[in-house]
Write a protein that holds these residues in place. Structure first.
Motif, mmCIF file in Angstrom:
data_model
loop_
_atom_site.group_PDB
_atom_site.id
_atom_site.type_symbol
_atom_site.label_atom_id
_atom_site.label_comp_id
_atom_site.label_asym_id
_atom_site.label_seq_id
_atom_site.Cartn_x
_atom_site.Cartn_y
_atom_site.Cartn_z
ATOM 1 N N SER A 66 72.074 -74.346 77.985
ATOM 2 C CA SER A 66 72.347 -73.376 79.244
ATOM 3 C C SER A 66 73.738 -72.806 79.006
ATOM 4 C CB SER A 66 71.942 -74.104 80.500
ATOM 5 O OG SER A 66 70.784 -74.418 80.742
ATOM 6 N N GLN A 98 77.856 -70.363 81.629
ATOM 7 C CA GLN A 98 76.775 -71.083 82.052
ATOM 8 C C GLN A 98 75.607 -70.139 82.387
ATOM 9 O OE1 GLN A 98 77.068 -74.540 84.668
ATOM 10 N NE2 GLN A 98 75.118 -75.378 83.503
ATOM 11 N N ILE A 99 74.563 -70.337 81.881
ATOM 12 C CA ILE A 99 73.561 -69.443 82.238
ATOM 13 C C ILE A 99 72.133 -70.175 82.671
ATOM 14 C CG2 ILE A 99 74.186 -67.338 80.787
ATOM 15 C CD1 ILE A 99 72.344 -68.362 78.903
ATOM 16 N N ASN A 100 71.355 -69.634 83.236
ATOM 17 C CA ASN A 100 70.080 -70.260 83.677
ATOM 18 C C ASN A 100 68.788 -69.719 82.860
ATOM 19 O OD1 ASN A 100 71.252 -71.826 85.733
ATOM 20 N ND2 ASN A 100 71.249 -70.050 87.290
ATOM 21 N N SER A 101 69.022 -68.615 82.211
ATOM 22 C CA SER A 101 67.831 -68.072 81.505
ATOM 23 C C SER A 101 68.392 -67.544 80.327
ATOM 24 C CB SER A 101 67.451 -67.118 82.361
ATOM 25 O OG SER A 101 66.335 -66.277 81.584
ATOM 26 N N TYR A 103 72.599 -61.462 84.626
ATOM 27 C CA TYR A 103 72.083 -62.767 84.335
ATOM 28 C C TYR A 103 70.806 -63.331 85.296
ATOM 29 C CZ TYR A 103 76.291 -63.457 81.628
ATOM 30 O OH TYR A 103 77.367 -63.367 80.751
ATOM 31 N N ASP A 154 67.887 -66.315 86.915
ATOM 32 C CA ASP A 154 67.449 -67.374 87.274
ATOM 33 C C ASP A 154 66.137 -67.710 86.874
ATOM 34 O OD1 ASP A 154 69.826 -68.348 88.126
ATOM 35 O OD2 ASP A 154 69.441 -67.360 90.194
ATOM 36 N N GLU A 155 65.719 -68.975 86.486
ATOM 37 C CA GLU A 155 64.270 -69.198 86.234
ATOM 38 C C GLU A 155 64.022 -70.403 86.980
ATOM 39 O OE1 GLU A 155 62.512 -68.717 82.487
ATOM 40 O OE2 GLU A 155 64.019 -67.126 81.898
ATOM 41 N N GLN A 183 62.748 -75.878 84.647
ATOM 42 C CA GLN A 183 64.044 -76.438 84.162
ATOM 43 C C GLN A 183 64.420 -76.371 82.519
ATOM 44 O OE1 GLN A 183 63.998 -80.596 85.200
ATOM 45 N NE2 GLN A 183 66.121 -80.870 85.102
#
Ligand SMILES: Cc1cc2nc3c(=O)[nH]c(=O)nc-3n(C[C@H](O)[C@H](O)[C@H](O)COP(=O)(O)OP(=O)(O)OC[C@H]3O[C@@H](n4cnc5c(N)ncnc54)[C@H](O)[C@@H]3O)c2cc1C
Length: 470
Positions: free
Chosen positions: A105, A186-189, A242, A244-245, A248
């Motif tokens: 991530s 930091q990224i979530n997707s 950016y 979100d997904e 996990q």
């Protein structure tokens, strides 16, 4: 003592307009960098640092010098998947960074329009991305650099050392960056949400950038440099966010989701696309291509957000392998100027008028928003940049240089700046004026202290008189 002739290699900058013969060395161990410095002193040769050779002009070439190519010095030394801190040798590329960290991530905090630059080259120029208005240049995200200076000093520099801000950005002329510790983002997707907007003119371009400035994560606009009158400055703006997904371990964080396909529309091999571009790569073909791009942008997807991989969004140009060959045989230059926000609408409009009057319209124009930074040869301003690609032919070189010098005068009068990674046409006076005499003086003093035998050079340094002994 002479250098072995079998090391002589001809290399060019990315724009392929000039080449230079240098003695090529590709070290893999730190000790070899010391040995090469000694070799330069004992043979009376200078050294030109070279990463992946993605600077367009003459910053990574040095006639008759030792060409110190760092691309085999490319080990990732450590990565902490909790904090996102990565420690690597200077030859590690942006591509290596994202491939190593994406599944944890993390994404590089700043990337250029291509994923091939090395960290040494990226910091030599202090590159910026489409998030420059938020993140500044890549140097802002560096925690530590390890540098070998030609005077024999070997230092680890952090942001509390003034020298950190002086080695980064000065085009490999003060010291050799060996190692870089970088804070990844930091990224979530692995996808971004992209919003395309068709833009009718200059006025709307600047308004749109300002409207999205506080909410978007990335912004960039393509400009049709052939459009004139009420349509001057028209183009396609893209904001990206950016995402979100819910999952996990989202599939978008896997490198195979990012990998660009080998074919276009499922069957057309990308490897031959540059041959088609070459056919259109003339004034008539590019006038049509720019018009067609703007027209399709108005009709297809205008104002409709869609997801796109981070690689697809950031490295669009890597999608077409060897695209630069479409500029052969003469090659091309990129001209990028950075102008304070208040003056940019007038300066960019006048730059386009000058191109049109000379019938030398840029085939590709790209606009970005920037912020100032503290680096010695900073190209960051509180304003905008416009990057312009010019094809060079046997007959137009003199006119393109004349045009560039006219555009330089506009930029300098507006308190603007230039970017050495994209430069081929500046004169020594233009460059000194743009960074200011004080910064130039600081650089000159550092050069005399850290590189007393004038070991580090490049054809760009020679052209711009960046050796105070000249
Ligand atoms: C298609 C394309 C798109 C691009 N898009 C962008 C963009 O969006 N934003 C942007 O900012 N730039 C962009 N660039 C320019 C590119 O990011 C820079 O030129 C970058 O410096 C290239 O890195 P490199 O490894 O190829 O370095 P090189 O071009 O080989 O070298 C760059 C400079 O760094 C010096 N250097 C190399 N290694 C070291 C070292 N170890 N220590 C000290 N100095 C060193 C060299 O002497 C030279 O002066 C783009 C270039 C291309 C071709």
């Amino acid at each position: 003592m002479n250098l072995p002739l079998d090391r002589l290699t001809n290399v060019t900058g990315f724009g392929m307009i000039t080449g230079a013969d240098g003695y090529l060395f590709r070290p893999t161990q730190v000790e070899e960098f010391y040995e090469i410095l000694q070799l330069a002193k004992s043979t009376g040769r200078q050294i030109t640092m070279r990463g992946s050779g993605r600077s367009y002009g003459d910053a990574n070439i040095g006639s008759e010098s030792i060409l110190l190519d760092i691309t085999r010095f490319n080990q990732i030394l450590s990565f902490d998947p909790q904090t996102g801190v990565i420690d690597c040798q200077a030859g590690v590329t942006i591509e290596q960074l994202w491939r190593h960290t994406l599944e944890s991530s993390f994404w590089p905090p700043v990337v250029s329009g291509t994923m091939f630059p090395t960290m040494g080259g990226a910091l030599g120029m202090n590159l910026h991305g489409k998030n420059a208005f938020k993140a500044g240049p890549i140097g802002n995200h560096v925690i530590e650099i390890e540098v070998l200076f030609p005077n024999g000093e070997h230092s680890v520099l952090t942001q509390s050392d003034p020298l950190f801000f002086q080695v980064i950005s000065t085009a490999g002329l003060l010291g050799i960056i060996l190692r870089v510790k970088l804070q990844m983002h930091q990224i979530n997707s692995g996808d971004v949400r992209v919003l395309p907007l068709s833009i009718p003119n200059w006025d709307a371009q600047f308004k749109t950038f300002e409207n999205f400035r506080n909410e978007a994560d990335y912004m960039v606009s393509w400009i049709d440099c052939f459009a004139r009158g009420k349509s001057a400055g028209r183009g396609d703006f893209h904001a990206a966010y950016y995402m979100d997904e819910p999952s996990q371990f989202p599939i978008t964080l896997r490198p195979e989701h990012q990998d660009l396909p080998d074919t276009i529309m499922g069957f057309f091999p990308k490897s031959v696309v540059w041959r088609f571009i070459k056919r259109l790569n003339n004034r008539t073909g590019m006038r049509f291509t720019n018009w067609a791009k703007h027209t399709s942008g108005k009709i297809l997807g205008n104002g409709k957000p869609h997801p796109l991989s981070l690689v697809g969004f950031n490295f669009l140009l890597d999608y077409v392998p060897n695209w630069r060959n479409s500029y052969l045989p003469g090659g091309f230059i990129q001209y990028q100027s950075f102008v304070p926000a208040e003056q940019a609408p007038r300066v960019f409009a006048q730059q386009l008028e000058l191109q049109q009057a000379a019938k030398l319209e840029s085939f590709l124009g790209v606009m970005k928003r920037h912020v100032p930074d503290n680096f010695l040869f900073s190209h960051g301003v509180d304003g905008y940049s416009l990057a312009l690609d010019f094809k060079i032919t046997k007959t137009n070189k003199e006119s393109v240089w004349k045009l560039a010098h006219q555009m330089n005068e506009l930029v300098l009068a507006a308190g603007g700046r230039f970017y050495l990674a994209k430069d081929s046409t500046l004169t020594p006076d233009h460059f000194t004026q743009s960074i200011g005499p004080e910064s130039f003086q600081t650089y000159a003093q550092l050069k005399l202290r850290l590189d007393p035998d004038s070991i580090l050079t490049s054809d760009l340094a020679r052209r711009l008189h960046l050796d105070p002994r000249d």
